[in-house]
Design an enzyme around this catalytic site. Structure first.
Site, mmCIF file in Angstrom:
data_model
loop_
_atom_site.group_PDB
_atom_site.id
_atom_site.type_symbol
_atom_site.label_atom_id
_atom_site.label_comp_id
_atom_site.label_asym_id
_atom_site.label_seq_id
_atom_site.Cartn_x
_atom_site.Cartn_y
_atom_site.Cartn_z
ATOM 1 N N ARG A 91 8.418 -3.247 -5.679
ATOM 2 C CA ARG A 91 7.617 -3.499 -6.871
ATOM 3 C C ARG A 91 8.502 -3.759 -8.085
ATOM 4 O O ARG A 91 7.994 -4.106 -9.140
ATOM 5 C CB ARG A 91 6.756 -2.282 -7.198
ATOM 6 C CG ARG A 91 5.532 -2.140 -6.352
ATOM 7 C CD ARG A 91 4.461 -3.102 -6.779
ATOM 8 N NE ARG A 91 3.158 -2.492 -6.973
ATOM 9 C CZ ARG A 91 2.359 -2.052 -6.018
ATOM 10 N NH1 ARG A 91 2.702 -2.119 -4.767
ATOM 11 N NH2 ARG A 91 1.184 -1.545 -6.316
ATOM 12 N N ARG A 130 -14.423 -5.349 -3.060
ATOM 13 C CA ARG A 130 -13.658 -5.013 -1.840
ATOM 14 C C ARG A 130 -14.190 -3.739 -1.194
ATOM 15 O O ARG A 130 -14.491 -2.772 -1.865
ATOM 16 C CB ARG A 130 -12.189 -4.817 -2.200
ATOM 17 C CG ARG A 130 -11.365 -4.196 -1.077
ATOM 18 C CD ARG A 130 -9.898 -4.469 -1.217
ATOM 19 N NE ARG A 130 -9.248 -3.731 -2.289
ATOM 20 C CZ ARG A 130 -7.948 -3.840 -2.577
ATOM 21 N NH1 ARG A 130 -7.175 -4.670 -1.889
ATOM 22 N NH2 ARG A 130 -7.423 -3.139 -3.555
ATOM 23 N N ARG A 164 -11.987 1.749 -2.780
ATOM 24 C CA ARG A 164 -10.883 2.481 -3.399
ATOM 25 C C ARG A 164 -11.255 2.908 -4.816
ATOM 26 O O ARG A 164 -11.810 2.127 -5.571
ATOM 27 C CB ARG A 164 -9.633 1.598 -3.426
ATOM 28 C CG ARG A 164 -8.932 1.563 -2.086
ATOM 29 C CD ARG A 164 -7.805 0.576 -2.040
ATOM 30 N NE ARG A 164 -6.930 0.633 -3.209
ATOM 31 C CZ ARG A 164 -5.830 -0.091 -3.332
ATOM 32 N NH1 ARG A 164 -5.465 -0.916 -2.366
ATOM 33 N NH2 ARG A 164 -5.097 -0.002 -4.415
ATOM 34 N N ARG A 175 -3.687 -1.872 -13.584
ATOM 35 C CA ARG A 175 -2.851 -2.219 -12.420
ATOM 36 C C ARG A 175 -2.373 -3.657 -12.515
ATOM 37 O O ARG A 175 -1.234 -3.965 -12.195
ATOM 38 C CB ARG A 175 -3.639 -2.033 -11.122
ATOM 39 C CG ARG A 175 -3.538 -0.627 -10.567
ATOM 40 C CD ARG A 175 -4.619 -0.361 -9.549
ATOM 41 N NE ARG A 175 -4.517 -1.160 -8.351
ATOM 42 C CZ ARG A 175 -5.566 -1.594 -7.662
ATOM 43 N NH1 ARG A 175 -6.795 -1.341 -8.069
ATOM 44 N NH2 ARG A 175 -5.390 -2.308 -6.575
HETATM 45 P P1 ADP Z 1 -2.360 -2.549 -5.399
HETATM 46 O O1 ADP Z 1 -3.653 -3.096 -4.878
HETATM 47 O O2 ADP Z 1 -2.387 -2.071 -6.801
HETATM 48 O O3 ADP Z 1 -1.197 -3.430 -5.044
HETATM 49 P P2 ADP Z 1 -1.366 -0.583 -3.534
HETATM 50 O O4 ADP Z 1 -2.296 -0.158 -2.464
HETATM 51 O O5 ADP Z 1 -0.214 -1.433 -3.201
HETATM 52 O O6 ADP Z 1 -2.271 -1.183 -4.678
HETATM 53 O O7 ADP Z 1 -0.820 0.698 -4.298
HETATM 54 C C1 ADP Z 1 -1.682 1.672 -4.847
HETATM 55 C C2 ADP Z 1 -0.843 2.563 -5.760
HETATM 56 O O8 ADP Z 1 0.207 3.207 -5.000
HETATM 57 C C3 ADP Z 1 -0.125 1.796 -6.867
HETATM 58 O O9 ADP Z 1 -0.930 1.635 -8.012
HETATM 59 C C4 ADP Z 1 1.065 2.737 -7.129
HETATM 60 O O10 ADP Z 1 0.674 3.853 -7.926
HETATM 61 C C5 ADP Z 1 1.407 3.264 -5.745
HETATM 62 N N1 ADP Z 1 2.430 2.408 -5.112
HETATM 63 C C6 ADP Z 1 2.258 1.576 -4.051
HETATM 64 N N2 ADP Z 1 3.404 0.939 -3.743
HETATM 65 C C7 ADP Z 1 4.344 1.375 -4.631
HETATM 66 C C8 ADP Z 1 5.718 1.071 -4.860
HETATM 67 N N3 ADP Z 1 6.380 0.177 -4.108
HETATM 68 N N4 ADP Z 1 6.344 1.721 -5.874
HETATM 69 C C9 ADP Z 1 5.701 2.621 -6.630
HETATM 70 N N5 ADP Z 1 4.402 2.924 -6.493
HETATM 71 C C10 ADP Z 1 3.721 2.321 -5.495
HETATM 72 P P1 ADP Z 2 -4.344 -7.109 -1.541
HETATM 73 O O1 ADP Z 2 -3.917 -6.455 -0.253
HETATM 74 O O2 ADP Z 2 -3.423 -8.200 -1.973
HETATM 75 O O3 ADP Z 2 -4.647 -6.135 -2.638
HETATM 76 P P2 ADP Z 2 -6.794 -7.718 -0.038
HETATM 77 O O4 ADP Z 2 -6.291 -8.402 1.180
HETATM 78 O O5 ADP Z 2 -7.273 -6.320 0.077
HETATM 79 O O6 ADP Z 2 -5.725 -7.859 -1.237
HETATM 80 O O7 ADP Z 2 -7.966 -8.637 -0.639
HETATM 81 C C1 ADP Z 2 -8.678 -8.238 -1.811
HETATM 82 C C2 ADP Z 2 -10.166 -8.549 -1.645
HETATM 83 O O8 ADP Z 2 -10.356 -9.978 -1.677
HETATM 84 C C3 ADP Z 2 -10.765 -8.087 -0.329
HETATM 85 O O9 ADP Z 2 -12.103 -7.723 -0.565
HETATM 86 C C4 ADP Z 2 -10.667 -9.320 0.584
HETATM 87 O O10 ADP Z 2 -11.695 -9.325 1.583
HETATM 88 C C5 ADP Z 2 -10.862 -10.461 -0.419
HETATM 89 N N1 ADP Z 2 -10.065 -11.671 -0.113
HETATM 90 C C6 ADP Z 2 -8.843 -11.729 0.493
HETATM 91 N N2 ADP Z 2 -8.390 -13.013 0.568
HETATM 92 C C7 ADP Z 2 -9.362 -13.781 -0.030
HETATM 93 C C8 ADP Z 2 -9.488 -15.206 -0.273
HETATM 94 N N3 ADP Z 2 -8.539 -16.092 0.113
HETATM 95 N N4 ADP Z 2 -10.600 -15.618 -0.910
HETATM 96 C C9 ADP Z 2 -11.571 -14.737 -1.304
HETATM 97 N N5 ADP Z 2 -11.507 -13.394 -1.095
HETATM 98 C C10 ADP Z 2 -10.419 -12.910 -0.475
#
Ligand code: ADP
Ligand code: ADP
Ligand code: ZN
Length: 221
Positions: A91, A130, A164, A175
């Site tokens: 990150r 989502r 979530r 975020r």
């Molecule tokens: P996002 O959809 O915001 O990318 P993630 O599922 O990747 O969410 O992460 C959720 C939370 O977990 C982040 O907002 C952060 O607080 C923590 N987190 C995830 N990956 C990292 C990282 N590489 N470094 C620090 N914090 C992290």
């Molecule tokens: P990330 O892991 O980057 O946070 P997700 O894969 O969880 O993102 O996707 C975020 C939301 O958008 C989910 O509800 C997913 O089903 C939807 N989504 C993912 N890719 C697309 C796309 N190409 N167009 C529209 N909706 C999408």
């Protein structure tokens, strides 16, 4: 086929969704630091409780904690055999440098960094729609990507879904702001390493995946 990959993109860009499709096609282990933290929070482990204070505010967990978790995961046998897709890590540039060192120490290198590009304005709506399967982690969207049968996970058949806590618009905005600021230097960092592939993520999931598969094909030659 083993691939060592990073999936980049803002929250909601589609990293988890594309990871699921890459895993189906190539069986590459998906390592999401966010998922690891959420599991640790659900199990109320010491690490999970410490991480929760940051995550609830939409802030990053400290690097020492996060780097340690990734180092442990990257040393496991399934990853050594089949490679990895990192999602949500690195990150920031310190994490990127830590990752380079972990890989160099074990004679590995990155094959590709896949950067899924989506305008921030699209993401607040995407994230508020989502929902995720509690059993297998498959990700759906009420608007763009619902389950085939209402209320039943396509992948595992479960009926148990959750949203979530941090997908609420208030947390999403923070975020996004944090991630936009951190993304730019990382994109440059991997551009300079000649491993960056940017893909337009504002199209149907299957069209995005076609580009992802083309990248994997190209680095496999
Ligand atoms: P996002 O959809 O915001 O990318 P993630 O599922 O990747 O969410 O992460 C959720 C939370 O977990 C982040 O907002 C952060 O607080 C923590 N987190 C995830 N990956 C990292 C990282 N590489 N470094 C620090 N914090 C992290
Ligand atoms: P990330 O892991 O980057 O946070 P997700 O894969 O969880 O993102 O996707 C975020 C939301 O958008 C989910 O509800 C997913 O089903 C939807 N989504 C993912 N890719 C697309 C796309 N190409 N167009 C529209 N909706 C999408
Ligand atoms: Zn499921």
């Amino acid at each position: 086929m083993a691939f060592n990959l990073i999936l980049m993109g803002l929250p909601g860009a589609g990293k988890g969704t594309q990871a699921q499709k890459i895993d189906e096609k190539y069986q590459v282990p998906h390592i999401s630091t966010g998922d690891i933290f959420r599991e640790a929070m659900a199990n109320k482990t010491e690490m999970g409780l410490a991480a929760k204070a940051y995550i609830d505010k939409g802030e990053l967990v400290p690097d020492e904690v996060t780097n340690g978790i990734v180092r442990d995961r990257l040393s496991q046998q399934d990853v050594l055999t089949n490679g990895f897709m990192l999602d949500g890590y690195p990150r920031n540039l310190d994490q990127a440098a830590a990752l380079d060192k972990m890989l160099a120490d074990s004679d590995r290198h990155l094959d590709a960094v896949i950067n899924i590009d989506v305008e921030p304005s699209v993401l607040v709506d995407r994230l508020s729609a989502r929902y995720i399967c509690r059993v297998c982690g498959a990700t759906y969207n009420r608007i763009s990507n619902p389950t085939k049968v209402e209320g039943t996970c396509d992948v595992c058949g479960s009926h148990d879904f959750y949203q979530r806590d941090d997908d609420k618009p208030e947390t999403v905005k923070n975020r996004l702001a944090v991630n936009i600021k951190m993304n730019t230097p990382l994109v440059d960092y991997y551009k300079n390493q000649n491993v960056l592939h940017t893909i337009n993520g504002e199209r149907d999931i299957d069209l995005v995946f076609k580009d992802v598969a083309d990248v994997l094909q190209s680095v496999n030659d």
